[in-house]
Write a protein that holds these residues in place. Structure first.
Motif, short mmCIF file in Angstrom:
data_model
loop_
_atom_site.label_atom_id
_atom_site.label_comp_id
_atom_site.label_asym_id
_atom_site.label_seq_id
_atom_site.Cartn_x
_atom_site.Cartn_y
_atom_site.Cartn_z
N VAL A 32 -31.34 40.88 11.74
CA VAL A 32 -30.12 40.44 13.59
C VAL A 32 -29.46 39.93 13.02
N LYS A 33 -29.77 38.19 12.47
CA LYS A 33 -28.58 37.25 12.68
C LYS A 33 -28.27 37.29 10.97
N ALA A 34 -28.58 38.52 10.08
CA ALA A 34 -28.06 38.70 8.29
C ALA A 34 -26.72 40.15 8.99
N ILE A 35 -26.66 40.35 9.75
CA ILE A 35 -26.36 41.18 10.12
C ILE A 35 -25.20 40.48 10.90
N LEU A 36 -25.25 40.05 12.26
CA LEU A 36 -23.98 39.81 12.37
C LEU A 36 -23.87 38.18 11.27
N GLY A 37 -24.29 37.67 10.70
CA GLY A 37 -23.10 37.02 9.87
C GLY A 37 -23.16 37.49 8.95
N SER A 38 -23.53 38.75 8.14
CA SER A 38 -22.31 39.00 7.64
C SER A 38 -20.38 39.60 8.09
N VAL A 39 -21.14 40.20 9.33
CA VAL A 39 -19.72 41.10 9.91
C VAL A 39 -18.66 39.73 9.97
N ASP A 40 -19.87 39.25 10.65
CA ASP A 40 -18.47 37.93 10.36
C ASP A 40 -18.31 36.81 9.43
N ARG A 41 -19.25 36.70 7.95
CA ARG A 41 -18.05 35.88 6.76
C ARG A 41 -16.87 37.21 6.38
N SER A 42 -17.42 39.15 6.85
CA SER A 42 -16.32 39.21 6.48
C SER A 42 -14.37 39.39 7.03
N GLY A 43 -15.08 39.05 8.20
CA GLY A 43 -13.70 39.08 9.17
C GLY A 43 -14.24 39.85 9.62
N TYR A 44 -14.21 41.10 9.90
CA TYR A 44 -14.57 42.10 10.94
C TYR A 44 -15.21 41.75 12.54
N SER A 45 -15.53 40.33 12.51
CA SER A 45 -16.56 41.13 14.10
C SER A 45 -14.88 40.39 14.56
N LYS A 46 -13.61 39.80 14.59
CA LYS A 46 -13.33 39.19 15.29
C LYS A 46 -11.73 39.91 14.96
N LEU A 87 -18.80 50.35 10.29
CA LEU A 87 -20.40 50.72 10.94
C LEU A 87 -21.37 50.13 10.92
N VAL A 88 -21.85 49.97 11.30
CA VAL A 88 -23.92 49.46 11.43
C VAL A 88 -24.57 50.24 11.65
N PHE A 89 -25.59 51.31 10.54
CA PHE A 89 -26.04 52.06 10.64
C PHE A 89 -27.79 51.80 10.79
N LEU A 90 -28.49 51.88 11.57
CA LEU A 90 -29.91 50.98 12.10
C LEU A 90 -30.93 52.26 11.53
N GLY A 91 -31.56 52.51 10.85
CA GLY A 91 -32.66 53.91 11.00
C GLY A 91 -33.61 53.69 9.16
N MET A 92 -33.95 55.20 9.00
CA MET A 92 -34.66 54.88 8.04
C MET A 92 -33.70 55.65 6.79
N GLU A 93 -34.42 55.28 5.64
CA GLU A 93 -33.93 56.62 4.45
C GLU A 93 -33.25 57.74 4.75
N GLU A 94 -34.36 58.59 5.25
CA GLU A 94 -33.22 60.13 5.30
C GLU A 94 -32.31 60.35 6.18
N GLN A 95 -32.09 60.03 6.94
CA GLN A 95 -31.09 59.35 8.48
C GLN A 95 -30.19 58.76 7.62
N HIS A 119 -8.53 47.01 22.40
CA HIS A 119 -9.56 45.80 22.81
C HIS A 119 -10.56 46.73 22.74
N ARG A 120 -10.21 47.14 20.82
CA ARG A 120 -11.35 48.35 20.64
C ARG A 120 -12.45 47.26 19.88
N PRO A 121 -13.59 48.07 19.30
CA PRO A 121 -14.60 45.93 19.15
C PRO A 121 -14.24 46.65 18.03
N ALA A 122 -14.90 45.62 16.86
CA ALA A 122 -14.76 45.75 15.43
C ALA A 122 -15.37 46.41 14.96
N VAL A 123 -17.20 46.55 15.36
CA VAL A 123 -17.96 46.77 14.83
C VAL A 123 -19.17 48.83 15.69
#
Length: 611
Positions: free
Chosen positions: A348-362, A434-442, A372-376
């Protein structure tokens, strides 16, 4: 004309006939209306007429007497005849006057009596009220005085009773303390002897019941539990299940592979059957592929109360499981799990850090309906819910900019997954990440559906590229190859990143020498298994040697050596993985990193929040 004027001059109505009767019985007659002044004047006039008539008759009589003496008898005789003529009318008049006077007198008497009765009632009421008030005042004074005296007496009695009770209580406590001390001493000694006896019996029974857990073997075996999938094959190969490890006393450590089933209950039954086989010699388990399977088997086997009652906890090494709950909430008294990769809290820390560093979180898009749409946008795979739901909950709880979108039942085979319907929901149309949480086949299903619809997503094609981030469950050689093929054939700019709990070995922005997979942790798990079994061999009970029937090790011996690795400050590498295990068995040195897929390579991503 009013009724008063109509009745003026008429005699007042007669009182009821029963007035006298009521007076005779001592009862109060009904009130008689008051007579007016005209009635009073009539009575006086009648009385005067009566008096005048009587006076007239007296004068006539006197005249007759005088005439008899003066005038003579003849004339007198004539006049004597006059009373016979005058008296009847006069008598009738007198009777009438007398009757009227009597009636008026009776009415006046009745009126006076009613008035007197009314006045008497009023006086009696006033007297009664006065007497009542005086009585109440006197009675209240008496009651207040009595209450005060009673309260004082009660307080004094309470104090006396409290003093007597305290004295009595102290005497009872002293006597009871003495008696209880004596009884406790006797009972405690008896209980201690009984407890010692029960401990001995319990230890004997427990030792008998545990069976295979304390069954020593000179041919220990490791049970490997993984499915035959793209993700797990590198793990099975990395463990080298077909290569035994030589041990002292001509023994060896071997490996047995059980294929994990899609149904966790079937997996649990297969593993239980092997663990309860006394001749199998299984002292350690290495598994499982996903958190949902692992959680089920842990709850229904490894930490099941019925199983633990007669067996030692099963030593378990987790190679690919990242859900933190599996080690944080172990239900037995001592830890029996070692986890090699970092937990999902680190992911979770890595995902949030990655999104923030790329500028998408804001990022907020310059679109009228998207201020007012969310960035992710977060996409959750339903095939491994323990894994994906934990990540989703933690991400949403940590970052308010992220919103969860239902993936419409994206399961093992993609049944029920309609990408066109998914796009038409309008939730991701204006979101560039987009952030996908799941397994390889899906993840593969999502990526194949995403490619032909890239121009319906995110901002216009001349602005920022579409960015898709996949959790570590999607990591696999085949999926990386699919990502590269999509990047080469797409006419829309894309950034594809994958998270993984592997040390990249290179700085951010540099390509990796080889694709990361769980084979590194598999090699580390084999090395740890060898270390635990060898150390357990060195602690064989005194007197046991290669010729003894008790020579060998048990799960309990392996578990004790596992706890040695969890000692504070204990740190060492196993294969290529640096390990330092805490009291829960988690590897505190493990971290998550972000990798970017390019057309022909895999980079340590610039957006990775690592130091």
């Amino acid at each position: 004309m009013s009724n008063n004027h109509k009745n003026h001059g008429k005699p007042p109505p007669s009182p009821p006939a029963n007035v006298d009767a009521l007076s005779a019985q001592g009862k109060q007659p009904d009130a008689v209306p008051k007579q007016d002044s005209a009635h009073d004047s009539s009575i006086k006039t009648t009385t005067r007429h009566g008096i005048i008539t009587l006076l007239g008759l007296g004068i006539v009589a006197a005249f007759f007497i005088l005439a008899e003496h003066v005038i003579g008898a003849s004339i007198v005789d004539k006049f004597k005849e006059m009373p016979e003529i005058l008296i009847p009318p006069l008598k009738a008049e007198i009777d009438k006057i007398t009757q009227n006077a009597t009636e008026d007198t009776r009415l006046a008497f009745a009126a006076a009596t009613a008035k007197a009765s009314t006045q008497l009632k009023e006086d009696a009421g006033e007297l009664t009220s006065s007497l009542r008030e005086q009585f109440h005042t006197s009675l209240k004074g008496e009651l207040d005085s009595f209450t005060a005296e009673t309260s004082t007496a009660t307080e004094q009695a309470a104090k006396s009773a409290e003093a007597i009770t305290a004295t009595f209580k102290n005497q009872i406590h002293t006597a009871l303390d003495s008696e209880l001390t004596h009884m406790t001493s006797s009972i405690g000694e008896e209980a201690r002897r009984a407890t010692e006896s029960l401990k001995g019996v319990s230890a004997l029974v427990r030792e008998k019941l545990r069976g295979s857990a304390q069954q020593r073997t000179r041919s220990p075996k490791v049970l490997v539990v993984f499915p035959n999938t793209e993700v797990s094959r590198p793990i099975v190969d990395g463990i080298k299940i077909h290569e035994p490890i030589k041990l002292p006393y001509r023994g060896e450590l071997t490996f047995e592979w059980i294929q994990e089933d899609d149904d966790p209950e079937k997996t649990q039954r297969s593993v239980r059957a092997r663990l309860e086989d006394k001749d199998a010699g299984i002292v350690l388990v290495i598994g499982h592929e996903n958190s949902t399977q692992a959680q089920y088997v842990v709850q229904h086997l490894y930490e099941d109360s019925n199983y633990i009652a007669v067996n030692e906890p099963v030593p378990l090494i987790l190679v690919a499981i990242t859900n933190p709950a599996l080690t944080q909430f172990q239900s037995n008294e001592m830890s029996h799990i070692l986890r090699l990769p970092a937990t999902d809290d680190e992911q979770v820390k890595a995902i949030l850090g990655s999104v923030d560093r790329s500028g998408y979180s804001k990022l907020t898009l310059e679109l009228p309906d998207a201020a007012h749409r969310p960035a992710v946008t977060l996409l959750c795979d339903t095939s491994n819910p323990v894994y994906s739901s934990y990540l989703a909950r933690q991400l949403v709880a940590t970052a308010r900019e992220i919103r969860v979108i239902n993936s419409f039942g994206l399961g093992l085979s993609g049944n029920g997954y309609d990408f066109e319907k998914y796009l038409s929901c309008g939730e991701i149309a204006d979101v560039p990440a987009l952030v996908f949480l799941g397994m390889e086949e899906q993840a593969s299903i999502l990526l194949n559906g995403l490619q032909p619809n890239l121009f319906t997503l995110g901002p216009p094609k001349d602005s920022r590229p579409i960015r898709v981030v996949f959790s570590d469950g999607a990591l696999g050689t085949s999926f990386i190859a699919l990502c590269q093929r999509v990047l080469r054939t797409s006419n829309r700019r894309m950034i594809i990143e994958i998270l993984a709990p592997f040390a990249p070995g290179v700085s951010r922005g540099s390509p990796l020498a080889e694709y990361p997979n769980y084979s590194q942790y598999a090699s580390a798990a084999r090395a740890i298994a060898e270390r635990l079994v060898r150390d357990a061999w060195q602690h064989v009970p005194a007197g046991a040697d290669s010729e003894s029937e008790h020579a060998g090790i048990s799960r309990h011996d392996v578990l004790e050596q596992m706890h040695v690795l969890q000692s504070p400050g204990h740190s060492q590498p196993f294969a290529t993985i640096d390990c330092s295990f805490d009291k829960n068995g988690d590897n505190t040195l493990a971290k998550f990193h972000v990798f970017r897929v390019t057309n022909d390579s895999l980079l340590h991503s610039e957006s990775c929040p690592c130091q």
